[in-house]
Scaffold this motif. Structure first.
Motif, PDB file in Angstrom:
ATOM      1  N   LEU A  49       0.864  -1.172   0.000  1.00 43.36           N
ATOM      2  CA  LEU A  49       0.000   0.000   0.000  1.00 43.36           C
ATOM      3  C   LEU A  49       0.903   1.225   0.000  1.00 43.36           C
ATOM      4  CD1 LEU A  49      -2.622  -1.074   2.718  1.00 43.36           C
ATOM      5  CD2 LEU A  49      -2.522  -1.696   0.295  1.00 43.36           C
ATOM      6  N   ASN A  50       0.961   1.917  -1.123  1.00 42.45           N
ATOM      7  CA  ASN A  50       1.731   3.145  -1.270  1.00 42.45           C
ATOM      8  C   ASN A  50       0.760   4.298  -1.029  1.00 42.45           C
ATOM      9  OD1 ASN A  50       3.643   5.109  -2.026  1.00 42.45           O
ATOM     10  ND2 ASN A  50       3.055   4.949  -4.187  1.00 42.45           N
ATOM     11  N   ILE A  51       0.834   4.901   0.137  1.00 46.23           N
ATOM     12  CA  ILE A  51      -0.130   5.904   0.579  1.00 46.23           C
ATOM     13  C   ILE A  51       0.550   7.273   0.512  1.00 46.23           C
ATOM     14  CG2 ILE A  51      -1.632   6.587   2.490  1.00 46.23           C
ATOM     15  CD1 ILE A  51      -1.117   3.568   3.528  1.00 46.23           C
ATOM     16  N   PHE A  52      -0.141   8.265  -0.038  1.00 43.75           N
ATOM     17  CA  PHE A  52       0.497   9.575  -0.224  1.00 43.75           C
ATOM     18  C   PHE A  52      -0.543  10.694  -0.288  1.00 43.75           C
ATOM     19  CE2 PHE A  52       0.004   7.307  -4.220  1.00 43.75           C
ATOM     20  CZ  PHE A  52      -0.684   8.212  -5.012  1.00 43.75           C
ATOM     21  N   PRO A  53      -0.077  11.961  -0.122  1.00 41.66           N
ATOM     22  CA  PRO A  53      -1.008  13.096  -0.132  1.00 41.66           C
ATOM     23  C   PRO A  53      -1.676  13.350  -1.493  1.00 41.66           C
ATOM     24  CG  PRO A  53       1.008  13.727   1.003  1.00 41.66           C
ATOM     25  CD  PRO A  53       1.257  12.379   0.364  1.00 41.66           C
ATOM     26  N   SER A  54      -0.887  13.522  -2.566  1.00 40.22           N
ATOM     27  CA  SER A  54      -1.466  13.833  -3.875  1.00 40.22           C
ATOM     28  C   SER A  54      -0.495  13.505  -4.987  1.00 40.22           C
ATOM     29  CB  SER A  54      -1.844  15.318  -3.971  1.00 40.22           C
ATOM     30  OG  SER A  54      -2.294  15.622  -5.286  1.00 40.22           O
ATOM     31  N   SER A  83      -4.601   7.577  -2.346  1.00 41.16           N
ATOM     32  CA  SER A  83      -4.607   8.984  -1.946  1.00 41.16           C
ATOM     33  C   SER A  83      -6.043   9.497  -1.939  1.00 41.16           C
ATOM     34  CB  SER A  83      -3.768   9.821  -2.918  1.00 41.16           C
ATOM     35  OG  SER A  83      -4.425   9.940  -4.168  1.00 41.16           O
ATOM     36  N   HIS A  84      -6.187  10.784  -1.625  1.00 41.29           N
ATOM     37  CA  HIS A  84      -7.490  11.451  -1.706  1.00 41.29           C
ATOM     38  C   HIS A  84      -7.741  12.031  -3.090  1.00 41.29           C
ATOM     39  CE1 HIS A  84      -9.833  11.593   1.967  1.00 41.29           C
ATOM     40  NE2 HIS A  84      -8.727  11.654   2.664  1.00 41.29           N
ATOM     41  N   SER A 104      -4.306   2.303  -8.912  1.00 44.21           N
ATOM     42  CA  SER A 104      -4.568   3.568  -8.231  1.00 44.21           C
ATOM     43  C   SER A 104      -5.964   3.554  -7.631  1.00 44.21           C
ATOM     44  CB  SER A 104      -4.438   4.739  -9.212  1.00 44.21           C
ATOM     45  OG  SER A 104      -3.122   4.824  -9.692  1.00 44.21           O
ATOM     46  N   LEU A 105      -6.027   3.937  -6.351  1.00 47.05           N
ATOM     47  CA  LEU A 105      -7.298   3.933  -5.625  1.00 47.05           C
ATOM     48  C   LEU A 105      -7.460   5.243  -4.862  1.00 47.05           C
ATOM     49  CD1 LEU A 105      -7.032   0.302  -4.206  1.00 47.05           C
ATOM     50  CD2 LEU A 105      -8.457   1.063  -6.120  1.00 47.05           C
ATOM     51  N   SER A 106      -8.691   5.725  -4.804  1.00 49.42           N
ATOM     52  CA  SER A 106      -8.990   6.999  -4.153  1.00 49.42           C
ATOM     53  C   SER A 106      -9.847   6.811  -2.905  1.00 49.42           C
ATOM     54  CB  SER A 106      -9.730   7.916  -5.130  1.00 49.42           C
ATOM     55  OG  SER A 106     -10.120   9.106  -4.490  1.00 49.42           O
ATOM     56  N   ASP A 107      -9.515   7.597  -1.893  1.00 48.93           N
ATOM     57  CA  ASP A 107     -10.260   7.615  -0.625  1.00 48.93           C
ATOM     58  C   ASP A 107     -11.156   8.855  -0.549  1.00 48.93           C
ATOM     59  OD1 ASP A 107     -10.933   6.686   1.943  1.00 48.93           O
ATOM     60  OD2 ASP A 107      -9.237   7.665   2.904  1.00 48.93           O
ATOM     61  N   TYR A 108     -11.527   9.408  -1.715  1.00 49.73           N
ATOM     62  CA  TYR A 108     -12.231  10.683  -1.740  1.00 49.73           C
ATOM     63  C   TYR A 108     -13.670  10.620  -1.242  1.00 49.73           C
ATOM     64  CZ  TYR A 108     -15.305   9.931  -5.787  1.00 49.73           C
ATOM     65  OH  TYR A 108     -16.302   9.493  -6.617  1.00 49.73           O
ATOM     66  N   HIS A 130      -3.656  12.323   3.099  1.00 43.25           N
ATOM     67  CA  HIS A 130      -2.949  11.220   3.759  1.00 43.25           C
ATOM     68  C   HIS A 130      -1.465  11.532   3.917  1.00 43.25           C
ATOM     69  CE1 HIS A 130      -6.555   9.031   3.299  1.00 43.25           C
ATOM     70  NE2 HIS A 130      -6.320   8.461   2.144  1.00 43.25           N
ATOM     71  N   SER A 131      -0.905  11.072   5.028  1.00 48.91           N
ATOM     72  CA  SER A 131       0.541  11.191   5.206  1.00 48.91           C
ATOM     73  C   SER A 131       1.223  10.123   4.357  1.00 48.91           C
ATOM     74  CB  SER A 131       0.927  11.036   6.676  1.00 48.91           C
ATOM     75  OG  SER A 131       0.764   9.715   7.117  1.00 48.91           O
ATOM     76  N   ARG A 132       2.438  10.426   3.936  1.00 54.29           N
ATOM     77  CA  ARG A 132       3.188   9.487   3.106  1.00 54.29           C
ATOM     78  C   ARG A 132       3.553   8.274   3.953  1.00 54.29           C
ATOM     79  NH1 ARG A 132       4.715  11.005  -1.110  1.00 54.29           N
ATOM     80  NH2 ARG A 132       5.244  13.139  -0.527  1.00 54.29           N
TER      81      ARG A 132
END
Length: 167
Positions: A49-54, A83-84, A104-108, A130-132
């Motif tokens: 899971l690569n989580i990041f701000p934008s 990300s969002h 790619s998946l969005s939490d928007y 989201h924080s990196r």
């Protein structure tokens, strides 16, 4: 709550990353085709899971590129970039860059992923993004590795994340 920095200025997140050895929290995120995806959709696969701000920032874009490159060599492993960002922006970026080894998946929609994984910024200029972070899961959804990048403008430790897949 965790504290990281953005160009040296402390900012806080909504919680802590899941603990190594625990089951990963379930999630529902939106794919670039607007379908819903949950953790169970990836059952039987190792996950990064690569989580990041934008994706519209240099470091975030580079993390997607780097994991896309690495993912082409991984067996039974999916890389989820979360990300969002709106699904349209994620699709545009990956299409323009020719990136097809990551999902790619969005939490928007509800932002529940960020809350359950403890990665939502609750203070600072990136509040609600989201924080990196990187979370690595085995085929059964057990957390093998986590990293919340201490300085948001820095890239994650790709090597450590990928080595956790085969430890």
């Amino acid at each position: 709550m965790a504290t990281v920095t953005l160009k040296g200025t402390p900012i806080e997140t909504s919680g802590e990353l899941p603990k190594v050895g625990t089951k990963a929290p379930d999630f529902t995120l939106t794919a670039t085709d607007l379908s819903s995806k949950s953790l169970s959709d990836f059952a039987g696969n190792k996950l990064v899971l690569n989580i990041f701000p934008s994706v519209d920032t240099g470091t975030c874009a580079q993390s997607v590129r780097q994991f896309n490159q690495e993912a082409s060599e991984l067996k039974n492993t999916k890389v989820l970039c979360i990300s969002h960002d709106l699904p349209f922006a994620l699709n545009r970026f990956c299409g323009a860059e020719g990136l097809n080894n990551v999902i790619s998946l969005s939490d928007y929609k509800e932002g529940t992923f960020g809350k359950s994984y403890g990665v939502n910024f609750i203070t600072g200029p990136l509040e609600a993004l989201h924080s990196r972070s990187v979370v690595v899961l085995d085929e059964n959804g057990t957390v093998l590795y986590t990293e919340q990048v201490a300085e948001t403008v820095n890239e994650p430790n790709y090597k450590a994340a990928l080595e956790a897949l085969y430890a």
